[in-house]
Write a protein that holds these residues in place. Structure first.
Motif, PDB file in Angstrom:
ATOM      1  N   GLY A   1     -34.022  15.061  29.369  1.00 58.54           N
ATOM      2  CA  GLY A   1     -33.220  16.507  29.628  1.00 58.54           C
ATOM      3  C   GLY A   1     -31.569  16.002  29.927  1.00 58.54           C
ATOM      4  N   THR A   2     -31.086  14.924  29.931  1.00 58.24           N
ATOM      5  CA  THR A   2     -29.858  14.786  30.153  1.00 58.24           C
ATOM      6  C   THR A   2     -29.080  15.108  29.040  1.00 58.24           C
ATOM      7  N   THR A   3     -28.029  15.575  29.518  1.00 59.49           N
ATOM      8  CA  THR A   3     -26.921  16.387  28.294  1.00 59.49           C
ATOM      9  C   THR A   3     -25.961  14.994  28.041  1.00 59.49           C
ATOM     10  N   LEU A   4     -25.936  14.836  26.646  1.00 55.85           N
ATOM     11  CA  LEU A   4     -25.108  13.752  26.291  1.00 55.85           C
ATOM     12  C   LEU A   4     -23.557  14.263  25.573  1.00 55.85           C
ATOM     13  N   VAL A   5     -22.698  13.865  26.119  1.00 54.01           N
ATOM     14  CA  VAL A   5     -21.408  14.222  25.738  1.00 54.01           C
ATOM     15  C   VAL A   5     -20.507  13.148  25.281  1.00 54.01           C
ATOM     16  N   GLU A   6     -19.653  13.357  24.210  1.00 57.71           N
ATOM     17  CA  GLU A   6     -18.854  12.312  23.676  1.00 57.71           C
ATOM     18  C   GLU A   6     -17.376  12.886  23.045  1.00 57.71           C
ATOM     19  N   ALA A   7     -16.654  11.752  23.293  1.00 59.22           N
ATOM     20  CA  ALA A   7     -15.138  11.889  22.828  1.00 59.22           C
ATOM     21  C   ALA A   7     -15.307  11.478  21.495  1.00 59.22           C
ATOM     22  N   SER A   8     -14.932  12.116  20.504  1.00 64.43           N
ATOM     23  CA  SER A   8     -15.085  11.291  19.112  1.00 64.43           C
ATOM     24  C   SER A   8     -13.936  12.029  18.062  1.00 64.43           C
ATOM     25  N   SER A   9     -13.742  11.255  16.893  1.00 67.93           N
ATOM     26  CA  SER A   9     -13.099  11.761  15.880  1.00 67.93           C
ATOM     27  C   SER A   9     -13.802  12.177  15.078  1.00 67.93           C
TER      28      SER A   9
ATOM     29  N   HIS B   1     -26.346   3.848  18.439  1.00 64.43           N
ATOM     30  CA  HIS B   1     -27.811   3.127  18.762  1.00 64.43           C
ATOM     31  C   HIS B   1     -27.528   2.252  19.944  1.00 64.43           C
ATOM     32  N   SER B   2     -26.571   1.366  19.916  1.00 71.24           N
ATOM     33  CA  SER B   2     -26.296   0.783  21.162  1.00 71.24           C
ATOM     34  C   SER B   2     -26.034   1.370  22.425  1.00 71.24           C
ATOM     35  N   LEU B   3     -25.061   2.502  22.156  1.00 64.60           N
ATOM     36  CA  LEU B   3     -24.714   3.293  23.376  1.00 64.60           C
ATOM     37  C   LEU B   3     -25.917   4.085  24.001  1.00 64.60           C
ATOM     38  N   LEU B   4     -26.730   4.474  23.130  1.00 65.63           N
ATOM     39  CA  LEU B   4     -27.883   5.282  23.646  1.00 65.63           C
ATOM     40  C   LEU B   4     -28.745   4.257  24.663  1.00 65.63           C
ATOM     41  N   LEU B   5     -29.089   2.874  23.864  1.00 68.42           N
ATOM     42  CA  LEU B   5     -29.630   1.925  24.590  1.00 68.42           C
ATOM     43  C   LEU B   5     -29.291   1.561  25.904  1.00 68.42           C
ATOM     44  N   TYR B   6     -27.950   1.549  25.914  1.00 71.43           N
ATOM     45  CA  TYR B   6     -27.330   1.066  27.045  1.00 71.43           C
ATOM     46  C   TYR B   6     -27.012   1.943  28.187  1.00 71.43           C
ATOM     47  N   GLY B   7     -27.340   3.322  27.803  1.00 66.95           N
ATOM     48  CA  GLY B   7     -27.104   4.523  28.691  1.00 66.95           C
ATOM     49  C   GLY B   7     -28.629   4.590  29.472  1.00 66.95           C
ATOM     50  N   ILE B   8     -29.691   4.345  28.341  1.00 67.32           N
ATOM     51  CA  ILE B   8     -31.170   4.442  28.904  1.00 67.32           C
ATOM     52  C   ILE B   8     -31.505   3.099  29.732  1.00 67.32           C
ATOM     53  N   CYS B   9     -30.863   2.031  29.463  1.00 67.18           N
ATOM     54  CA  CYS B   9     -31.441   0.921  30.249  1.00 67.18           C
ATOM     55  C   CYS B   9     -30.608   0.887  31.465  1.00 67.18           C
TER      56      CYS B   9
ATOM     57  N   ALA C   1     -41.912   6.988  32.043  1.00 64.81           N
ATOM     58  CA  ALA C   1     -42.724   7.210  30.911  1.00 64.81           C
ATOM     59  C   ALA C   1     -41.811   7.678  29.837  1.00 64.81           C
ATOM     60  N   TRP C   2     -40.669   8.487  30.193  1.00 63.54           N
ATOM     61  CA  TRP C   2     -39.649   9.171  29.243  1.00 63.54           C
ATOM     62  C   TRP C   2     -38.757   7.833  28.715  1.00 63.54           C
ATOM     63  N   THR C   3     -38.449   7.000  29.480  1.00 61.16           N
ATOM     64  CA  THR C   3     -37.674   5.682  29.171  1.00 61.16           C
ATOM     65  C   THR C   3     -38.405   4.981  28.375  1.00 61.16           C
ATOM     66  N   ARG C   4     -39.600   4.609  28.585  1.00 61.90           N
ATOM     67  CA  ARG C   4     -40.435   3.707  27.698  1.00 61.90           C
ATOM     68  C   ARG C   4     -40.457   4.585  26.305  1.00 61.90           C
ATOM     69  N   ARG C   5     -40.772   5.828  26.235  1.00 61.34           N
ATOM     70  CA  ARG C   5     -41.006   6.465  24.784  1.00 61.34           C
ATOM     71  C   ARG C   5     -39.645   6.585  24.080  1.00 61.34           C
ATOM     72  N   ALA C   6     -38.567   6.708  24.958  1.00 59.38           N
ATOM     73  CA  ALA C   6     -37.052   6.579  24.162  1.00 59.38           C
ATOM     74  C   ALA C   6     -36.961   5.291  23.634  1.00 59.38           C
TER      75      ALA C   6
END
Ligand code: PLP
Length: 372
Positions: free
Chosen positions: A88-96, A73-81, A20-25
């Motif tokens: 509740g998953t904590t997202l972490v990123e290395a970024s400038s 947008h693409s990274l979120l989709l990729y991680g969800i799919c 259900a959460w995945t569908r909503r996301a």
């Protein structure tokens, strides 16, 4: 299950995890895309450039202010799919900075905690944007530290390391789905020279140039891809020598582009030419283009535009017409206290005046004469 005979119990359908959460996301991410128009392909006029058409794909108009809106947008989709991101998953990123701003926006949209690991030098405006979306900023002293610290934080929180530098090239749909390359070629269709001679792009993850280069090859287009690198970056040397293990210990001064190592998303085989642009020329080009467009563009856009001018100058010298395309990666409003601040330029020993003269003269007369 081995040799155990089937009992009636085994005929029951397996219990699967609730989606259900995945569908909503996915619906929320699709909604963000549906609410967005495609970004403009600007065509500024420059008196000295004769039969050449210059186009600028304006990625600063995304809701989070840069081309990283597409990537996040693409990274979120990729991680969800892939089932790596769930409720509740904590997202972490290395970024400038820019990627973290866009990811913080999407994390807020999906109700997920977000931590950005960034160099201390990241512009204040980006830090404020991340925090305004409820993201947390974790600072490190050198750009090279971001990867390890982000991976460790993801482990410690049981979260997911989005890892843009590895996943940018694979999370992006390179054959189409209105990716940035398909969008550019579609928007060019009714132009006098609908297939550009050159597309110019700088590299941070290398993901955008990989998408453009692959698309050009996949669609059998004659367009050439030039990747512009900055003074302090590993990409250019790696491209020229073929040695992907080269590193650069001095941090890049052009935010968003130039990396201490050759990122996994960098795809040299999809690139036709690389050019190294001095930082002072990048910033001068950002100033000149900002004047001509009546609004500020960021430093990496200056890198792009300077390299485009060099290629345009070569085309003019050969008396060729045609078209060149590059990107406005983000707005210069984020850099009011750096690239657009005379004291900052002075403190960093950057003199943009000679390059500025060169670029302005080129745009007005077509003569590209570097100042001595
Ligand atoms: C990320 C970024 C780039 C480079 O794009 P990549 O696809 O990561 O190579 C250029 N400019 C800015 C401002 C960026 O944030």
């Amino acid at each position: 299950m081995g040799d155990t005979p089937l009992e009636s119990d085994d005929i029951a359908l397996p219990a699967c995890r609730d989606r259900a959460w995945t569908r909503r996301a996915i619906e929320l991410l699709q909604g963000d895309r549906r609410r967005s128009a495609d970004t403009h392909l600007l065509k500024p006029f420059f008196a000295g450039l004769g039969g050449l058409s210059i186009y600028l794909k304006d990625e600063s108009t995304h809701p989070t202010g840069s081309l990283k809106h597409r990537l996040a947008h693409s990274l979120l989709l990729y991680g969800i799919c892939n089932g790596r991101i769930d409720e509740g998953t904590t997202l972490v990123e290395a970024s400038s900075g820019s990627t973290a701003v866009s990811e913080a926006y999407f994390a807020r949209l999906l109700g997920l905690p977000f931590i950005a690991v960034m160099p201390r030098s990241t512009s204040r405006a980006k830090v404020e944007a991340i925090e305004s979306f409820g993201g947390r900023c974790h600072f490190v002293d050198t750009p090279g530290e971001v990867y390890g610290v982000a991976a460790e934080l993801a482990r410690a929180t049981g979260g997911h390391y989005l890892d843009q530098f590895t996943n940018a090239e694979r999370a992006t749909d390179w054959r189409g789905n209105n990716n940035i390359a398909e969008s550019i070629f579609n928007q060019m269709q009714a132009e006098p020279a609908p297939v550009p001679d050159w597309i110019v792009m700088s590299a941070g993850t290398g993901g955008t140039s990989a998408t453009i280069g692959r698309y050009i090859r996949y669609r059998n287009l004659p367009t050439r891809l030039c990747v512009a690198d900055v003074e302090h970056s590993a990409f250019y040397d790696a491209y020229v020598t073929g040695d992907m293990s080269v590193t650069c210990s001095t941090p890049s001064r052009i935010e968003g582009v130039g990396r201490p190592r050759v990122e996994p998303s960098f795809t040299p085989g999809a690139i036709d030419h690389m050019m190294r642009v001095p930082d002072a020329a990048s910033i001068a080009a950002a100033h000149v283009l900002s004047d001509r467009l009546f609004r500020r563009v960021g430093g990496s856009t200056g890198t792009n535009f300077y390299a485009l001018c060099r290629l345009a100058a070569a085309m003019l010298r050969e008396k060729r017409g045609g078209a060149l395309v590059t990107l406005i990666c983000d707005s210069g409003e984020r850099y009011a206290s750096t690239y657009f601040d005379a004291d900052w330029l002075k403190a960093n020993g950057i003199d943009i005046a000679p390059h500025r003269t060169t670029i302005e003269r080129f745009l007005d007369t077509g003569a590209f004469l570097p100042e001595r």
